[in-house]
Design a protein around this motif. Structure first.
Motif, PDB file in Angstrom:
ATOM      1  N   VAL A   1       0.897  -1.228   0.124  1.00  0.00           N
ATOM      2  CA  VAL A   1      -0.104  -0.070   0.048  1.00  0.00           C
ATOM      3  C   VAL A   1       0.853   1.205   0.072  1.00  0.00           C
ATOM      4  O   VAL A   1       2.325   1.149   0.373  1.00  0.00           O
ATOM      5  N   GLN A   2       0.503   2.438  -0.543  1.00  0.00           N
ATOM      6  CA  GLN A   2       0.976   3.551  -0.474  1.00  0.00           C
ATOM      7  C   GLN A   2       1.119   4.063   0.732  1.00  0.00           C
ATOM      8  O   GLN A   2      -0.028   4.030   1.523  1.00  0.00           O
ATOM      9  N   ALA A   3       2.098   5.055   1.313  1.00  0.00           N
ATOM     10  CA  ALA A   3       1.982   5.788   2.427  1.00  0.00           C
ATOM     11  C   ALA A   3       0.741   6.802   2.164  1.00  0.00           C
ATOM     12  O   ALA A   3       0.189   7.160   1.253  1.00  0.00           O
TER      13      ALA A   3
ATOM     14  N   ARG B   1       4.772  -6.981  15.295  1.00  0.00           N
ATOM     15  CA  ARG B   1       5.362  -6.723  13.972  1.00  0.00           C
ATOM     16  C   ARG B   1       6.819  -7.000  14.202  1.00  0.00           C
ATOM     17  O   ARG B   1       7.702  -6.563  15.169  1.00  0.00           O
ATOM     18  N   GLN B   2       7.607  -7.257  12.934  1.00  0.00           N
ATOM     19  CA  GLN B   2       8.861  -7.440  12.910  1.00  0.00           C
ATOM     20  C   GLN B   2       9.385  -7.045  11.628  1.00  0.00           C
ATOM     21  O   GLN B   2       9.018  -7.766  10.476  1.00  0.00           O
ATOM     22  N   ALA B   3      10.173  -6.030  11.658  1.00  0.00           N
ATOM     23  CA  ALA B   3      10.970  -5.610  10.433  1.00  0.00           C
ATOM     24  C   ALA B   3      12.162  -6.322  10.124  1.00  0.00           C
ATOM     25  O   ALA B   3      12.779  -6.749  11.193  1.00  0.00           O
ATOM     26  N   PRO B   4      12.578  -6.386   8.951  1.00  0.00           N
ATOM     27  CA  PRO B   4      14.036  -7.053   8.825  1.00  0.00           C
ATOM     28  C   PRO B   4      15.008  -6.588   9.652  1.00  0.00           C
ATOM     29  O   PRO B   4      15.122  -5.355   9.687  1.00  0.00           O
TER      30      PRO B   4
ATOM     31  N   THR C   1       6.375  -0.685   7.560  1.00  0.00           N
ATOM     32  CA  THR C   1       6.563  -1.986   7.023  1.00  0.00           C
ATOM     33  C   THR C   1       7.186  -3.089   7.842  1.00  0.00           C
ATOM     34  O   THR C   1       8.009  -2.908   8.668  1.00  0.00           O
ATOM     35  N   ALA C   2       6.390  -4.298   7.918  1.00  0.00           N
ATOM     36  CA  ALA C   2       6.884  -5.598   8.684  1.00  0.00           C
ATOM     37  C   ALA C   2       6.114  -6.592   8.383  1.00  0.00           C
ATOM     38  O   ALA C   2       5.165  -6.700   7.780  1.00  0.00           O
TER      39      ALA C   2
ATOM     40  N   VAL D   1       3.255  -6.833   5.376  1.00  0.00           N
ATOM     41  CA  VAL D   1       2.824  -5.568   5.211  1.00  0.00           C
ATOM     42  C   VAL D   1       3.722  -4.563   4.585  1.00  0.00           C
ATOM     43  O   VAL D   1       4.935  -4.472   5.376  1.00  0.00           O
ATOM     44  N   THR D   2       3.556  -3.886   3.436  1.00  0.00           N
ATOM     45  CA  THR D   2       4.805  -3.075   2.763  1.00  0.00           C
ATOM     46  C   THR D   2       3.951  -1.602   2.425  1.00  0.00           C
ATOM     47  O   THR D   2       3.284  -1.827   1.615  1.00  0.00           O
ATOM     48  N   VAL D   3       4.618  -0.806   3.169  1.00  0.00           N
ATOM     49  CA  VAL D   3       3.999   0.643   2.805  1.00  0.00           C
ATOM     50  C   VAL D   3       5.268   1.395   1.936  1.00  0.00           C
ATOM     51  O   VAL D   3       6.420   1.446   2.246  1.00  0.00           O
ATOM     52  N   SER D   4       4.701   1.837   0.846  1.00  0.00           N
ATOM     53  CA  SER D   4       5.470   2.557  -0.089  1.00  0.00           C
ATOM     54  C   SER D   4       5.611   3.923   0.145  1.00  0.00           C
ATOM     55  O   SER D   4       4.539   4.364   0.370  1.00  0.00           O
ATOM     56  N   SER D   5       6.680   4.522   0.108  1.00  0.00           N
ATOM     57  CA  SER D   5       6.651   6.037   0.139  1.00  0.00           C
ATOM     58  C   SER D   5       6.384   6.931  -1.189  1.00  0.00           C
ATOM     59  O   SER D   5       6.288   6.158  -2.428  1.00  0.00           O
TER      60      SER D   5
END
Length: 127
Positions: A12-14, A38-41, A91-92, A123-127
């Motif tokens: 999803v976009q920011a 949640r866990q981010a890389p 994002t995570a 979940v990935t949030v693009s800027s």
């Protein structure tokens, strides 16, 4: 044996929104607190939100307060996380979790307080 299955993740976009759902099977979890982590890389798993067994009390990490809403439907044995105004730092991989404590007032905000875990949803949030 309790199984938790998350769904609803994606790209999803920011500024956008996503709704995560977690379905429990194996036994009812209507008497157990549930949470989202949640866990981010490269980072540790962190608390996002939690809800007590009745749904009457909710808790949020400061980073998501005012943007995310946790809810549960005990009749359907599900818990959801509505995420609005998403940011790239959200994002995570998001995990649903449930305690093994029967109608305990205290709702854990550490991963060690939860016994049952889902497999996670990205979940990935693009800027």
């Amino acid at each position: 044996q309790v199984q938790l299955v998350e769904s609803g993740g994606g790209l999803v976009q920011a500024g956008g929104s996503l709704r995560l759902s977690c379905a429990a099977s194996g036994r009812t979890l209507s008497n157990n607190a549930m949470g989202w982590f949640r866990q981010a890389p490269g980072k540790e798993r962190e608390f996002v939100a939690a809800i007590n067994w009745s749904g009457g009390s909710t808790y949020y990490a400061d980073s998501v307060k005012g943007r995310f809403t946790i809810s549960r439907d005990n009749a359907k044995n599900t818990v959801s996380l509505q995420m609005n105004s998403l940011k790239p730092e959200d994002t995570a991989v998001y995990y649903c979790a449930a305690t093994d404590l029967f109608r305990v007032t205290a709702t854990p905000m550490l991963p060690t307080g939860y016994r049952y875990w889902g497999q996670g949803t990205q979940v990935t949030v693009s800027s």
